[in-house]
Every structure is written in structure tokens, then in C-alpha cells.
Design a protein around this motif. Structure first.
Motif, PDB file in Angstrom:
ATOM      1  N   ILE A 247      -1.231  14.826  35.936  1.00 22.37           N
ATOM      2  CA  ILE A 247      -0.495  13.571  36.124  1.00 22.37           C
ATOM      3  C   ILE A 247      -0.243  12.896  34.785  1.00 22.37           C
ATOM      4  O   ILE A 247       0.870  12.434  34.496  1.00 22.37           O
ATOM      5  N   ASN A 248      -1.276  12.844  33.959  1.00 18.00           N
ATOM      6  CA  ASN A 248      -1.124  12.184  32.654  1.00 18.00           C
ATOM      7  C   ASN A 248      -0.109  12.906  31.781  1.00 18.00           C
ATOM      8  O   ASN A 248       0.740  12.271  31.145  1.00 18.00           O
ATOM      9  N   VAL A 249      -0.195  14.252  31.772  1.00 21.08           N
ATOM     10  CA  VAL A 249       0.758  15.021  30.967  1.00 21.08           C
ATOM     11  C   VAL A 249       2.175  14.833  31.484  1.00 21.08           C
ATOM     12  O   VAL A 249       3.114  14.602  30.713  1.00 21.08           O
ATOM     13  N   SER A 250       2.328  14.900  32.821  1.00 17.66           N
ATOM     14  CA  SER A 250       3.654  14.745  33.406  1.00 17.66           C
ATOM     15  C   SER A 250       4.218  13.351  33.139  1.00 17.66           C
ATOM     16  O   SER A 250       5.399  13.199  32.799  1.00 17.66           O
ATOM     17  N   ALA A 251       3.367  12.319  33.296  1.00 14.43           N
ATOM     18  CA  ALA A 251       3.826  10.949  33.050  1.00 14.43           C
ATOM     19  C   ALA A 251       4.221  10.766  31.584  1.00 14.43           C
ATOM     20  O   ALA A 251       5.264  10.160  31.282  1.00 14.43           O
ATOM     21  N   ASP A 252       3.400  11.300  30.680  1.00 15.43           N
ATOM     22  CA  ASP A 252       3.724  11.177  29.247  1.00 15.43           C
ATOM     23  C   ASP A 252       5.030  11.887  28.920  1.00 15.43           C
ATOM     24  O   ASP A 252       5.869  11.364  28.169  1.00 15.43           O
ATOM     25  N   GLN A 253       5.204  13.076  29.488  1.00 17.91           N
ATOM     26  CA  GLN A 253       6.438  13.814  29.227  1.00 17.91           C
ATOM     27  C   GLN A 253       7.645  13.091  29.809  1.00 17.91           C
ATOM     28  O   GLN A 253       8.720  13.031  29.179  1.00 17.91           O
ATOM     29  N   THR A 254       7.476  12.511  31.014  1.00 19.86           N
ATOM     30  CA  THR A 254       8.578  11.771  31.631  1.00 19.86           C
ATOM     31  C   THR A 254       8.971  10.569  30.794  1.00 19.86           C
ATOM     32  O   THR A 254      10.154  10.305  30.561  1.00 19.86           O
ATOM     33  N   VAL A 255       7.959   9.830  30.332  1.00 17.65           N
ATOM     34  CA  VAL A 255       8.242   8.667  29.484  1.00 17.65           C
ATOM     35  C   VAL A 255       8.929   9.105  28.194  1.00 17.65           C
ATOM     36  O   VAL A 255       9.906   8.488  27.739  1.00 17.65           O
ATOM     37  N   GLU A 256       8.444  10.196  27.594  1.00 19.04           N
ATOM     38  CA  GLU A 256       9.030  10.679  26.338  1.00 19.04           C
ATOM     39  C   GLU A 256      10.486  11.106  26.536  1.00 19.04           C
ATOM     40  O   GLU A 256      11.369  10.728  25.748  1.00 19.04           O
ATOM     41  N   HIS A 257      10.723  11.879  27.605  1.00 17.10           N
ATOM     42  CA  HIS A 257      12.095  12.325  27.860  1.00 17.10           C
ATOM     43  C   HIS A 257      13.012  11.155  28.194  1.00 17.10           C
ATOM     44  O   HIS A 257      14.173  11.110  27.758  1.00 17.10           O
ATOM     45  N   SER A 258      12.489  10.202  28.987  1.00 18.30           N
ATOM     46  CA  SER A 258      13.289   9.017  29.329  1.00 18.30           C
ATOM     47  C   SER A 258      13.634   8.209  28.087  1.00 18.30           C
ATOM     48  O   SER A 258      14.765   7.734  27.924  1.00 18.30           O
ATOM     49  N   GLU A 259      12.643   8.074  27.202  1.00 16.57           N
ATOM     50  CA  GLU A 259      12.897   7.348  25.959  1.00 16.57           C
ATOM     51  C   GLU A 259      13.987   8.039  25.139  1.00 16.57           C
ATOM     52  O   GLU A 259      14.871   7.384  24.578  1.00 16.57           O
ATOM     53  N   GLN A 260      13.929   9.355  25.082  1.00 15.09           N
ATOM     54  CA  GLN A 260      14.947  10.096  24.333  1.00 15.09           C
ATOM     55  C   GLN A 260      16.335   9.890  24.935  1.00 15.09           C
ATOM     56  O   GLN A 260      17.312   9.654  24.209  1.00 15.09           O
ATOM     57  N   MET A 261      16.417   9.966  26.271  1.00 17.87           N
ATOM     58  CA  MET A 261      17.720   9.810  26.919  1.00 17.87           C
ATOM     59  C   MET A 261      18.267   8.397  26.767  1.00 17.87           C
ATOM     60  O   MET A 261      19.455   8.199  26.499  1.00 17.87           O
TER      61      MET A 261
END
Length: 556
Positions: A247-261
């Protein structure tokens, strides 16, 4: 013969009395040659002026702790000495103690055999008591090895001896004063033989040993169950810990990808803002120059005309000058209106799509277990459409891009960088980041039902493009005669009933991918537990033709 027997008994009694005397004598010696401070045998015995003897270390420590105004006293008789006496070794006492120690080590029990507060003490010992070795249920007393051996022939030969216990009275029937050797299963209590013939007559009774054996077996089974439960809980905790990490990895990746977009969107908006500003200012300068040239053409000052013309003539003159407008202050009104329309369009798209994003976030529930029935899986059903920009040139999409058919001739697909050029493959338009379920109905000689990252390569015939032959895709190969699973070019045979409908369940957060055979009943064909690092897309590889269909809940 009788005379020899009498003599033997007399000698035996004398031996017993001698042994008792030796034991008593040894105890008396122990008290005589013990240090009154540590209560143990003297070590390096020294004698002080009053005549009492102590261990050198004990008396030295005692005097070091109580010296007041250079006055030192005897711990036993309290006689005072000034100055502090010089400690002199008592040679005779040391020799006697050494011999006594040797005798005790040879004949007497070790120091560790003396009873402590936690031990059962021997009831026959006088003075310092030894640990009990056995307890007698007849005498209701406990005895050390020495007294047990002394009394065994004459007293304990027919008595019932058990491990040392302080609760001997609890083993005796209070009614009949007999040892309780029987267990009544009917009343769940220990009883004596007379009780089994009286008030417990006809009850289910067994010996205490038999009941213990049964209870021991039940205890072992219970312990095994407890141990299994502990192991199961440990596995559950381990899985939960892995789930937390996922969950933590997925949430971090989602936040990172969202920030990039979002950063890319903001960067694009800023770029368009600068471009529009530049265009408006350039147009402003052109139109202003045109107006000034018109003004200059009406001047009668020849010198001013010549000087101004050289600076204005280099500027291009718009063929659509604003000077013809009746309200020149609104000449850029159309630009403002166009930007306003763009803003409203973006606002509408962001608001509508933002609602979808928030609903997707709300559906994230990592603790929800994987459904085990088709009805449970259908709760996560999602409408899937195929992306025409990814379809191989011989794949024909129809029925709202939910059906794909392999054709003999090339289709009218325009060139696109997302298109597969080497394999008969197509990806879905929608991506999966949470829980999702869909079903694929197929016909023909074979199909690959896959999921893949959008970053999978598209051009060429290499393994990096083929579903299942790389680490960016997972593929179930469906043939009328068998199933096979392929990931990273590792193919595994999968048993299961043949079906023309395949169910696919994805829990992106938990890293679960499951393939089902959908007939009258649901059969799990293969499950993958991994960590997904990108959103997933449905992928199809067609050998002849097939139909991609969503579950009945979201009928296509």
C-alpha cells in the motif's frame, strides 16, 4: 539359620543407627565450623581477640562497614577492640574445616541439595533441611534421599511414593482417608476406591494414570492446534505487513506519478500562456504601427513624414487593421472570448474527471479479501474498450471497440506510435489502478488474454513487444486443448476446464492477478502475487477471432 537371621537384623539396625548418628554428627560439625556471618563453612578462618572465628573476607567486610571512631566489635559477643585487630589465620581451624569439607563432599549431599524457599523440604531433617526427593502418600511427609534410604527397608517398602509435593493432603480422600487413585469422568473429580463403590457407583471411572494419559493426549492435540493457530496468525501478520508495504509503495508511486502529470499540465499551460502573450503583443505592435502609418499619411509636415516613415515602414502592416472597427478598444475581444471558452472547457473536464478520480480513490480498499464467487467478482466489473491506436493493422475493431476480429487484409488504421507492428495485439483504452474484473469471450483456435503496462514496446518482433515474453506483461494462453501462463518468457502449464469465457481479476494495490474459467461454475486457473509498478491495461493477442466482453452487470 534363625540365629544368622537375628544377627543380620541386629547388624542392619546398628548400621542404620550409625548412619543416623553420622548424619547428625555431620550437621553438628557443620554448625560448629560455620561462619556466623555468611552461615557457610569457614573460608580462610581467622580468630579475633575474643576467641571467635570468622571467614577472613566476612569479618573484614563487616568491620569495613561499621567502624566508628576506630572502634571494632565482634559480631557475636559484641566485645569492642581499639585499634583494629590484625587478622591472623587459625591454622588448626583451617585444617579441620578442610578435612570436614572433604568428608562432606564424599559422604554428604552437595550444597545445592539444601532446600530453598521454592523447594519442598525433607520433614525428617533437623537443622538445615535438604531438598525432598520423594513424598509418601501414606506418611503424608516428604523425605530427602538420605532419610528415604534409611527408612526404605523398614517403612517405605509398601508405601506409595510420588514426586515431592507440598499439597499431599489434597491427594487423600477426606471422607475415607484413602489415596485418591481413581478419576470419575462423570463428576470430573478424583476419588478413592471406596468412593467408586459408594456414591460414585455406576459412574464412568478410570485410573488416574489412564485419565492423565488421555488428558496428556488432548493437551498435545490442543498445543498442536495452538501452535498451528500461532503459525497461521504469524503468516497473516506477515501478509498484512507485506500488504502495508505494498500500500505504501503504491500510494507513493501514485503520488509521484500524479505530481509528474500535474507538473506537465502546469508546464504546458504556462507555455501556452507565454505563447499567447507573445502573439498578442506582436499583433499589438503590428496594429499600432499600421495606425501610425495611416496617421502619418495625413500629415502635411514633409520632414516629419520622412523621419517617421523610415522607422515604421520596416514593420509589416496587417491587412485586417482594427482602425475599421467602430469600437477599437475591443479589437482583442475575440481572443479573450476564445481563452475564456478554453478555460470553461478545461474547468468542465477537470471537474467531471476529478469526480471520477475521487471515486476511484474511494474504491481503494486493501483489506477487502479477493472474492471467491462470480457474484462477488462482478462487484468490481468495469467496462473495457479497446484502443484503436494500439491495434495491429489486420485487427478489426467493432461494436464500440469491444470486439476485435483478425482479418486477412490490412485495415484502414492510420500510422500511430502506440500501434503494435509485429504481433496481432491490442491494448485497452482504460487502465487499472485499483480493483477490477472483466471477462473475455473468445472463439477460434486460440487467444492470449493478458494484462500489460502501457510502457510495453510496440514496434518490431522482439520479446519486448510480445505479451508474456517480458517483465511488463502477464499472459494466459488459451487453446481449445490446454491453458498456459507466460510471464517474462517463462511458460507454465495451467490445468483447468476448457471455457470460451475467461475472467480476469486485478487488485493492483495488493499485487494480485487471477485468471478464471467461467462456465456454470467459476474455476481459478492461475493466480499471480507480485508488485505492480504501473497501471495495467487489458491485452489481447488474436490468432483467429475473438470477442472482448464485459460481465453482464455492465453489458456491452
Amino acid at each position: 539359620m534363625f540365629v544368622f537371621f537375628v544377627i543380620f537384623k541386629v547388624l542392619q539396625q546398628i548400621s542404620v543407627q550409625k548412619s543416623v548418628f553420622v548424619g547428625i554428627e555431620t550437621d553438628l560439625y557443620g554448625e560448629t565450623f560455620s561462619c556466623s556471618i555468611c552461615l557457610n563453612f569457614l573460608k580462610e578462618p581467622v580468630t579475633i581477640p575474643c576467641g571467635h572465628s570468622y571467614c577472613r573476607t566476612c569479618i573484614s567486610s563487616s568491620w569495613d562497614g561499621e567502624a566508628v571512631k576506630d572502634i571494632y566489635s565482634c559480631p557475636q559477643c559484641r566485645e569492642a577492640f581499639t585499634p583494629r585487630p590484625v587478622l591472623v589465620k587459625n591454622t588448626m581451624m583451617a585444617e579441620v574445616v578442610e578435612k570436614l569439607n572433604k568428608s562432606r563432599r564424599h559422604d554428604a549431599p552437595a550444597v545445592e541439595s539444601y532446600a530453598t524457599a521454592e523447594d519442598v523440604a525433607c520433614d525428617a531433617c533437623t537443622g538445615r533441611k535438604l531438598k525432598a526427593f520423594k513424598s509418601c502418600l501414606v506418611c503424608l511427609a516428604s523425605f530427602c534421599k538420605k532419610h528415604l534410604q534409611l527408612q526404605h527397608e523398614s517403612t517405605f517398602k509398601r508405601h506409595k511414593l510420588v514426586d515431592p509435593s507440598e499439597k499431599l493432603q489434597e491427594k487423600i480422600c477426606s471422607r475415607h482417608d484413602e489415596v485418591m487413585k481413581i478419576f470419575c469422568r462423570t463428576d470430573q473429580q478424583c476419588i478413592c476406591f471406596l468412593c467408586s463403590m459408594d456414591e460414585h457407583k455406576g459412574h464412568d471411572t478410570v485410573s488416574s494414570a489412564t485419565e492423565r494419559t488421555e488428558k496428556q493426549r488432548e493437551l498435545q492435540e490442543s498445543q498442536a492446534d495452538v501452535q498451528k493457530n500461532i503459525q497461521d496468525r504469524e503468516k497473516d501478520v506477515e501478509l498484512l505487513q507485506q500488504q502495508v508495504e505494498t500500500i505504501n509503495v503504491s500510494a507513493d508511486q501514485t503520488v509521484e506519478h500524479s505530481e509528474q502529470m500535474f507538473t506537465e499540465l502546469i508546464r504546458l499551460l504556462q507555455k501556452r500562456r507565454c505563447e499567447l502573450k507573445k502573439e498578442v503583443r506582436s499583433k499589438q505592435q503590428t496594429e499600432v504601427s499600421a495606425v501610425r502609418l495611416q496617421q502619418l499619411s495625413h500629415t502635411e509636415d514633409h520632414i516629419q513624414f520622412v523621419l517617421s516613415y523610415s522607422s515604421l515602414s520596416a514593420l509589416s502592416v496587417s491587412t485586417h487593421s482594427c482602425i475599421i472597427l467602430t469600437t477599437p478598444e475591443n479589437c482583442f475581444e475575440e481572443v479573450t472570448a476564445a481563452v475564456s471558452e478554453l478555460r470553461e472547457h478545461l474547468h468542465k473536464v477537470l471537474m467531471e474527471d476529478w469526480t471520477k478520480v475521487c471515486q476511484t480513490v474511494e474504491r481503494v480498499d486493501a483489506l477487502q479479501p479477493e472474492p471467491t464467487s462470480r457474484a462477488g467478482l462482478l462487484k468490481y466489473s468495469q467496462e473495457i474498450t479497446l484502443d484503436p491506436n494500439t491495434a495491429f493493422i489486420k485487427l478489426s475493431l467493432s461494436e464500440g471497440n469491444r470486439k476485435v476480429t483478425l482479418m486477412l487484409i490490412n485495415q484502414d488504421h492510420p500510422p500511430h506510435p502506440d500501434r503494435f507492428t509485429g504481433y496481432y495485439q491490442v491494448l485497452s483504452r482504460e487502465s487499472v489502478t485499483g480493483r477490477c474484473y472483466w471477462e473475455v469471450e473468445w472463439r477460434g483456435t486460440g487467444v492470449d488474454v493478458a494484462v500489460a503496462y502501457n510502457s510495453i514496446s510496440r514496434a518490431g518482433y522482439g520479446n519486448e513487444c510480445r505479451f508474456g515474453n517480458n517483465n511488463k506483461s502477464w499472459s494466459l494462453i488459451c487453446d481449445p486443448n490446454y491453458y498456459k501462463f507466460n510471464h517474462n518468457n517463462i511458460i507454465t502449464t495451467v490445468p483447468g476446464p476448457h471455457s470460451s469465457r475467461i475472467g480476469v481479476y486485478v487488485d493492483h494495490t495488493a499485487g494480485i492477478l487471477s485468471f478464471y474459467s467461467v462456465c456454470d461454475t467459476m474455476t481459478l486457473l492461475h493466480r499471480v502475487n507480485t508488485t505492480f509498478t504501473e497501471p495495467l491495461h487489458l491485452g489481447l493477442w488474436s490468432f483467429l477471432f475473438l470477442v472482448c466482453a464485459s460481465p453482464p452487470k455492465n453489458k456491452i
